[in-house]
Motif scaffolding. Structure first.
Motif, PDB file in Angstrom:
ATOM      1  N   GLU A 104       0.831  -1.191   0.000  1.00 13.39           N
ATOM      2  CA  GLU A 104       0.000   0.000   0.000  1.00 13.39           C
ATOM      3  C   GLU A 104       0.872   1.251   0.000  1.00 13.39           C
ATOM      4  OE1 GLU A 104      -3.276   0.256  -0.187  1.00 13.39           O
ATOM      5  OE2 GLU A 104      -3.548  -1.922  -0.293  1.00 13.39           O
ATOM      6  N   PHE A 105       0.358   2.332  -0.582  1.00 13.86           N
ATOM      7  CA  PHE A 105       1.107   3.574  -0.665  1.00 13.86           C
ATOM      8  C   PHE A 105       1.489   4.085   0.722  1.00 13.86           C
ATOM      9  CE2 PHE A 105       1.233   8.280  -0.914  1.00 13.86           C
ATOM     10  CZ  PHE A 105       2.342   8.397  -1.736  1.00 13.86           C
ATOM     11  N   THR A 106       0.574   3.994   1.685  1.00 15.50           N
ATOM     12  CA  THR A 106       0.879   4.451   3.046  1.00 15.50           C
ATOM     13  C   THR A 106       2.072   3.700   3.630  1.00 15.50           C
ATOM     14  OG1 THR A 106      -1.399   5.121   3.510  1.00 15.50           O
ATOM     15  CG2 THR A 106      -0.011   4.613   5.409  1.00 15.50           C
ATOM     16  N   GLU A 107       2.139   2.410   3.377  1.00 19.47           N
ATOM     17  CA  GLU A 107       3.260   1.606   3.879  1.00 19.47           C
ATOM     18  C   GLU A 107       4.574   2.071   3.271  1.00 19.47           C
ATOM     19  OE1 GLU A 107       4.675  -3.103   4.031  1.00 19.47           O
ATOM     20  OE2 GLU A 107       2.652  -2.569   3.357  1.00 19.47           O
ATOM     21  N   LYS A 108       4.537   2.440   1.995  1.00 21.07           N
ATOM     22  CA  LYS A 108       5.748   2.927   1.331  1.00 21.07           C
ATOM     23  C   LYS A 108       6.189   4.266   1.920  1.00 21.07           C
ATOM     24  CE  LYS A 108       4.693   0.621  -3.053  1.00 21.07           C
ATOM     25  NZ  LYS A 108       4.356   0.805  -4.492  1.00 21.07           N
ATOM     26  N   VAL A 109       5.221   5.134   2.212  1.00 17.18           N
ATOM     27  CA  VAL A 109       5.542   6.427   2.821  1.00 17.18           C
ATOM     28  C   VAL A 109       6.145   6.227   4.203  1.00 17.18           C
ATOM     29  CG1 VAL A 109       4.579   8.570   3.745  1.00 17.18           C
ATOM     30  CG2 VAL A 109       3.831   7.724   1.505  1.00 17.18           C
ATOM     31  N   GLU A 110       5.556   5.354   4.999  1.00 16.94           N
ATOM     32  CA  GLU A 110       6.070   5.098   6.355  1.00 16.94           C
ATOM     33  C   GLU A 110       7.511   4.595   6.314  1.00 16.94           C
ATOM     34  OE1 GLU A 110       1.779   3.960   8.484  1.00 16.94           O
ATOM     35  OE2 GLU A 110       3.102   2.383   7.700  1.00 16.94           O
ATOM     36  N   HIS A 111       7.806   3.744   5.359  1.00 15.57           N
ATOM     37  CA  HIS A 111       9.176   3.244   5.238  1.00 15.57           C
ATOM     38  C   HIS A 111      10.127   4.368   4.857  1.00 15.57           C
ATOM     39  CE1 HIS A 111      12.594   0.962   3.444  1.00 15.57           C
ATOM     40  NE2 HIS A 111      12.324   0.133   4.439  1.00 15.57           N
ATOM     41  N   PRO A 153      -1.494   7.153  11.139  1.00 12.26           N
ATOM     42  CA  PRO A 153      -2.664   6.479  11.734  1.00 12.26           C
ATOM     43  C   PRO A 153      -3.928   6.504  10.881  1.00 12.26           C
ATOM     44  CG  PRO A 153      -2.134   8.512  12.900  1.00 12.26           C
ATOM     45  CD  PRO A 153      -0.993   8.231  12.002  1.00 12.26           C
ATOM     46  N   ALA A 154      -4.128   7.568  10.117  1.00 12.98           N
ATOM     47  CA  ALA A 154      -5.317   7.653   9.259  1.00 12.98           C
ATOM     48  C   ALA A 154      -4.969   7.358   7.807  1.00 12.98           C
ATOM     49  CB  ALA A 154      -5.957   9.030   9.392  1.00 12.98           C
ATOM     50  N   GLY A 155      -3.760   6.845   7.582  1.00 12.07           N
ATOM     51  CA  GLY A 155      -3.323   6.594   6.218  1.00 12.07           C
ATOM     52  C   GLY A 155      -2.920   7.889   5.534  1.00 12.07           C
ATOM     53  N   VAL A 156      -2.427   7.771   4.295  1.00 10.69           N
ATOM     54  CA  VAL A 156      -2.063   8.948   3.494  1.00 10.69           C
ATOM     55  C   VAL A 156      -3.150   9.150   2.452  1.00 10.69           C
ATOM     56  CG1 VAL A 156      -0.372   9.965   1.922  1.00 10.69           C
ATOM     57  CG2 VAL A 156       0.398   8.576   3.857  1.00 10.69           C
ATOM     58  N   THR A 157      -3.809  10.285   2.504  1.00  8.25           N
ATOM     59  CA  THR A 157      -4.924  10.581   1.599  1.00  8.25           C
ATOM     60  C   THR A 157      -4.405  10.846   0.196  1.00  8.25           C
ATOM     61  OG1 THR A 157      -6.187  11.547   3.416  1.00  8.25           O
ATOM     62  CG2 THR A 157      -6.893  12.094   1.183  1.00  8.25           C
ATOM     63  N   ALA A 209      -5.136  15.322  -4.706  1.00 11.30           N
ATOM     64  CA  ALA A 209      -4.262  16.452  -5.001  1.00 11.30           C
ATOM     65  C   ALA A 209      -4.249  17.438  -3.838  1.00 11.30           C
ATOM     66  CB  ALA A 209      -4.726  17.152  -6.279  1.00 11.30           C
ATOM     67  N   SER A 210      -3.060  17.816  -3.377  1.00 10.16           N
ATOM     68  CA  SER A 210      -2.838  18.804  -2.314  1.00 10.16           C
ATOM     69  C   SER A 210      -3.244  18.326  -0.925  1.00 10.16           C
ATOM     70  CB  SER A 210      -3.567  20.120  -2.627  1.00 10.16           C
ATOM     71  OG  SER A 210      -3.224  20.605  -3.905  1.00 10.16           O
ATOM     72  N   ALA A 211      -3.659  17.073  -0.789  1.00 10.69           N
ATOM     73  CA  ALA A 211      -4.091  16.576   0.521  1.00 10.69           C
ATOM     74  C   ALA A 211      -2.905  16.440   1.459  1.00 10.69           C
ATOM     75  CB  ALA A 211      -4.795  15.230   0.358  1.00 10.69           C
ATOM     76  N   TYR A 225       5.084  13.464  -3.669  1.00  8.32           N
ATOM     77  CA  TYR A 225       4.623  14.010  -2.388  1.00  8.32           C
ATOM     78  C   TYR A 225       5.800  14.634  -1.649  1.00  8.32           C
ATOM     79  CZ  TYR A 225       6.741   9.883  -0.171  1.00  8.32           C
ATOM     80  OH  TYR A 225       7.626   8.918   0.269  1.00  8.32           O
ATOM     81  N   ASP A 226       5.482  15.463  -0.675  1.00  7.62           N
ATOM     82  CA  ASP A 226       6.497  16.104   0.144  1.00  7.62           C
ATOM     83  C   ASP A 226       6.274  15.698   1.597  1.00  7.62           C
ATOM     84  OD1 ASP A 226       8.588  18.188   0.719  1.00  7.62           O
ATOM     85  OD2 ASP A 226       6.927  19.039   1.860  1.00  7.62           O
ATOM     86  N   ALA A 227       7.349  15.266   2.267  1.00  6.20           N
ATOM     87  CA  ALA A 227       7.265  14.899   3.680  1.00  6.20           C
ATOM     88  C   ALA A 227       7.973  15.976   4.494  1.00  6.20           C
ATOM     89  CB  ALA A 227       7.901  13.535   3.915  1.00  6.20           C
TER      90      ALA A 227
END
Length: 234
Positions: A83-90, A111-115, A118-120, A152-154
């Motif tokens: 999942e995309f959220t899992e990739k972001v967390e890593h 916790p709520a995942g990555v939405t 656009a622009s979220a 995306y930007d972190a």
């Protein structure tokens, strides 16, 4: 990024002595001797004293890596089907390791995942050795549903202060004493701590240099590439 070494600034102290001649009797000569001895004593008392900080730096910090390739990849690694959220967390875990420059345990959670809109903006938290750092993950403005590549930007909301990296970078900048004796010391800094971004951490490091018996204190300040050391009044 390896930071270029900067040799410490050396200020030489010049000791001035005044001599007196005498055309009088032996008593005047004795007085001159006493005055001369008294001046030497006063000058000795005024000689600057080094007050070292708690931690003396005598060698490089072996655990601090010089290249990000020497950092261990957090496990488990996501694969193409994750999942995309899992990739972001890593990715956040890897970002914290690069900020620390010292291998250690990392975690991350959105916790709520990555939405995926656009622009979220989504809220995540990553940790290094138990110290939590908040992140805001923002999807690119031009994102379109179904895009294969998602930009995306972190944004890291706090900085990570790591004692070993502070000690290493201060050592690198001041280890060349120019052939003189010197002592490098720093405050006892917590092993890991979350601090405000771009701020003075409140901790100091110090160089005492034999030439001129000179002591210079530096504030440890967070900057874009790690730490800067700003000279302060002793």
């Amino acid at each position: 990024m390896r930071i270029r070494k900067i040799a410490p600034v050396v200020v030489a102290a010049v000791l001035l002595t005044a001599g007196c001649g005498s055309d009088g009797d032996g008593d005047n000569g004795d007085n001159n001797s006493q005055n001369s001895a008294g001046s030497g004593s006063q000058q000795q008392e005024q000689k600057p004293e080094s007050k070292p900080l708690a931690v003396e730096l005598t060698q490089a910090q072996a655990e601090v890596v010089q290249d990000n390739d020497d950092l261990k990849t957090p496990q488990p690694e996501p694969d193409s089907g994750s999942e995309f959220t899992e990739k972001v967390e890593h990715r956040l875990r890897k970002d914290l390791l690069r900020a620390a420059k010292v291998n250690g345990k990392t975690t991350a959670d959105c916790p709520a995942g990555v939405t995926l809109e656009a622009s979220a903006a989504s809220t995540c938290t990553a940790s290094y050795e138990g110290v939590e750092i908040p992140f805001t993950v923002k999807i690119a403005d031009d994102y379109g549903a179904g895009d294969f590549l998602i930009r995306y930007d972190a944004q890291q909301e706090k900085d990570l202060l790591v004692a070993k990296r502070v000690y290493q970078e201060f050592w690198e900048r001041h280890e060349d004493s120019g052939g003189y004796e010197q002592k490098l010391t720093c405050d006892e800094i917590p092993a890991v701590k979350a601090v405000e971004k771009g701020a003075d951490t409140g901790y100091k490091c110090q160089v005492w240099h034999e030439a001129g018996n000179r002591t210079t204190n530096f504030s440890v300040v967070m900057d874009t590439f790690g730490y800067s050391f700003t000279p302060v009044d002793n």
